[in-house]
Design a protein around this motif. Structure first.
Motif, PDB file in Angstrom:
ATOM      1  N   ALA A 139       0.852  -1.186   0.000  1.00  0.00           N
ATOM      2  CA  ALA A 139       0.000   0.000   0.000  1.00  0.00           C
ATOM      3  C   ALA A 139       0.890   1.239   0.000  1.00  0.00           C
ATOM      4  O   ALA A 139       2.031   1.213   0.466  1.00  0.00           O
ATOM      5  CB  ALA A 139      -0.903  -0.004   1.221  1.00  0.00           C
ATOM      6  N   ASP A 194       0.901   6.604   3.968  1.00  0.00           N
ATOM      7  CA  ASP A 194       0.071   7.773   4.238  1.00  0.00           C
ATOM      8  C   ASP A 194       0.973   8.965   4.560  1.00  0.00           C
ATOM      9  O   ASP A 194       2.187   8.898   4.389  1.00  0.00           O
ATOM     10  CB  ASP A 194      -0.940   7.483   5.356  1.00  0.00           C
ATOM     11  CG  ASP A 194      -0.265   7.088   6.670  1.00  0.00           C
ATOM     12  OD1 ASP A 194       0.962   7.328   6.806  1.00  0.00           O
ATOM     13  OD2 ASP A 194      -0.956   6.559   7.548  1.00  0.00           O
ATOM     14  N   ALA A 208      -6.240  -5.368   1.255  1.00  0.00           N
ATOM     15  CA  ALA A 208      -7.280  -5.069   0.259  1.00  0.00           C
ATOM     16  C   ALA A 208      -6.703  -5.125  -1.150  1.00  0.00           C
ATOM     17  O   ALA A 208      -7.348  -5.627  -2.079  1.00  0.00           O
ATOM     18  CB  ALA A 208      -7.891  -3.699   0.535  1.00  0.00           C
ATOM     19  N   SER A 265      -4.242  -2.867   6.412  1.00  0.00           N
ATOM     20  CA  SER A 265      -5.562  -3.197   5.862  1.00  0.00           C
ATOM     21  C   SER A 265      -5.627  -2.873   4.362  1.00  0.00           C
ATOM     22  O   SER A 265      -6.253  -3.585   3.599  1.00  0.00           O
ATOM     23  CB  SER A 265      -6.657  -2.439   6.608  1.00  0.00           C
ATOM     24  OG  SER A 265      -6.477  -1.048   6.471  1.00  0.00           O
ATOM     25  N   GLN A 266      -4.946  -1.797   3.956  1.00  0.00           N
ATOM     26  CA  GLN A 266      -4.952  -1.449   2.539  1.00  0.00           C
ATOM     27  C   GLN A 266      -4.099  -2.441   1.743  1.00  0.00           C
ATOM     28  O   GLN A 266      -4.456  -2.792   0.628  1.00  0.00           O
ATOM     29  CB  GLN A 266      -4.461  -0.023   2.314  1.00  0.00           C
ATOM     30  CG  GLN A 266      -4.728   0.448   0.890  1.00  0.00           C
ATOM     31  CD  GLN A 266      -4.370   1.902   0.666  1.00  0.00           C
ATOM     32  OE1 GLN A 266      -3.593   2.485   1.407  1.00  0.00           O
ATOM     33  NE2 GLN A 266      -4.940   2.480  -0.380  1.00  0.00           N
ATOM     34  N   THR A 267      -3.001  -2.905   2.310  1.00  0.00           N
ATOM     35  CA  THR A 267      -2.179  -3.907   1.634  1.00  0.00           C
ATOM     36  C   THR A 267      -2.986  -5.188   1.443  1.00  0.00           C
ATOM     37  O   THR A 267      -2.959  -5.793   0.371  1.00  0.00           O
ATOM     38  CB  THR A 267      -0.890  -4.190   2.445  1.00  0.00           C
ATOM     39  OG1 THR A 267      -0.136  -2.969   2.534  1.00  0.00           O
ATOM     40  CG2 THR A 267      -0.047  -5.248   1.784  1.00  0.00           C
ATOM     41  N   MET A 290      -8.547   1.608  -5.058  1.00  0.00           N
ATOM     42  CA  MET A 290      -8.287   2.085  -3.691  1.00  0.00           C
ATOM     43  C   MET A 290      -8.502   3.593  -3.597  1.00  0.00           C
ATOM     44  O   MET A 290      -8.346   4.312  -4.581  1.00  0.00           O
ATOM     45  CB  MET A 290      -6.832   1.775  -3.285  1.00  0.00           C
ATOM     46  CG  MET A 290      -6.463   0.312  -3.272  1.00  0.00           C
ATOM     47  SD  MET A 290      -7.390  -0.597  -2.034  1.00  0.00           S
ATOM     48  CE  MET A 290      -8.096  -1.882  -3.040  1.00  0.00           C
TER      49      MET A 290
END
Length: 173
Positions: free
Chosen positions: A50, A53, A65, A61-63, A108
Motif C-alpha cells: 500500500a 500515508d 485489500a 488493511s490497505q495492503t 483504492m
C-alpha cells in the motif's frame, strides 16, 4: 522528440471489415466468446505494498485489500477470451499482471489520474478495449457463426468505386 512517420497507434485501428485490411492481407484471430478455460499462470509480481500515508506508514488493511483485489482481477482477466491469446504468447503475462496491479490501485482511495491513465493504456495494450483488440488483430466470436466480423468481411462488396454506376445523358443530355 521524433517527428513524422507512422506511430504504433496512429490512424484508425485495423478492421476485419475494411477493404484496406483486405488489401494488406490482414487476418484476425478469432477468440472464443466463451472465454479461456486453461491453466492460469502464477501471478508474476511481488506482493503489493500500500502507498504510505502522510506519516509514511502503509496501512496493513490497505495492503490486504490490494492483495484481494489483485487475486480477484487476476482470476477475472484469465476468464476472458483475450486470455486464449495471452496463454499462447507468454511474454504478455507480465503486461497482464501490470494491468491487474494498476487496476487494483485504481480501486483504492487516493488513486491518482496517472494511475488511471496507466490502467487505460495497459488495458488497450493487452486487448481489453475495442481498439486494443483490433491493434492486436483479434476478434471475439465463434468462427463458425455467419455473423462474426471475420465472416462479414468476406461477404463485403467491392470498393466504393466499383459500386458506382455511370448514368449517360447527365443534365445536358
Amino acid at each position: 522528440m521524433a517527428s513524422g512517420g507512422a506511430r504504433a497507434v496512429s490512424g484508425p485501428a485495423p478492421s476485419a471489415s475494411s477493404a484496406r485490411s483486405d488489401r494488406r492481407g490482414l487476418t484476425f484471430r478469432v477468440l472464443p466468446a466463451g472465454g479461456y478455460h486453461g491453466p492460469v499462470p502464477d501471478f508474476p509480481l511481488e506482493p503489493p505494498q500500500a502507498r504510505p500515508d502522510r506519516d509514511g506508514v502503509a496501512p496493513a488493511s490497505q495492503t490486504e485489500a490490494l492483495e484481494r483485489a489483485e487475486a480477484r482481477l487476476w482470476a477475472f482477466a484469465w476468464s476472458l477470451p483475450q486470455a486464449v491469446a495471452w496463454a499462447s504468447e507468454p511474454w504478455r503475462v507480465y503486461s497482464v499482471a501490470q494491468w491487474v496491479r494498476v487496476a487494483a490501485f485504481c480501486e483504492m482511495p487516493g488513486a491518482s489520474a496517472a494511475d488511471r491513465t496507466a490502467m487505460l493504456r495497459l488495458q488497450e495494450e493487452i486487448g481489453l478495449t475495442g481498439p486494443g483488440l483490433a491493434r492486436n488483430g483479434w476478434v471475439i466470436g465463434d468462427p463458425e457463426a455467419p455473423d462474426t466480423p471475420v465472416e462479414s468481411a468476406k461477404r463485403r462488396p467491392g470498393s466504393s468505386r466499383s459500386r458506382m454506376k455511370v448514368i449517360s445523358g447527365g443534365r445536358d443530355g
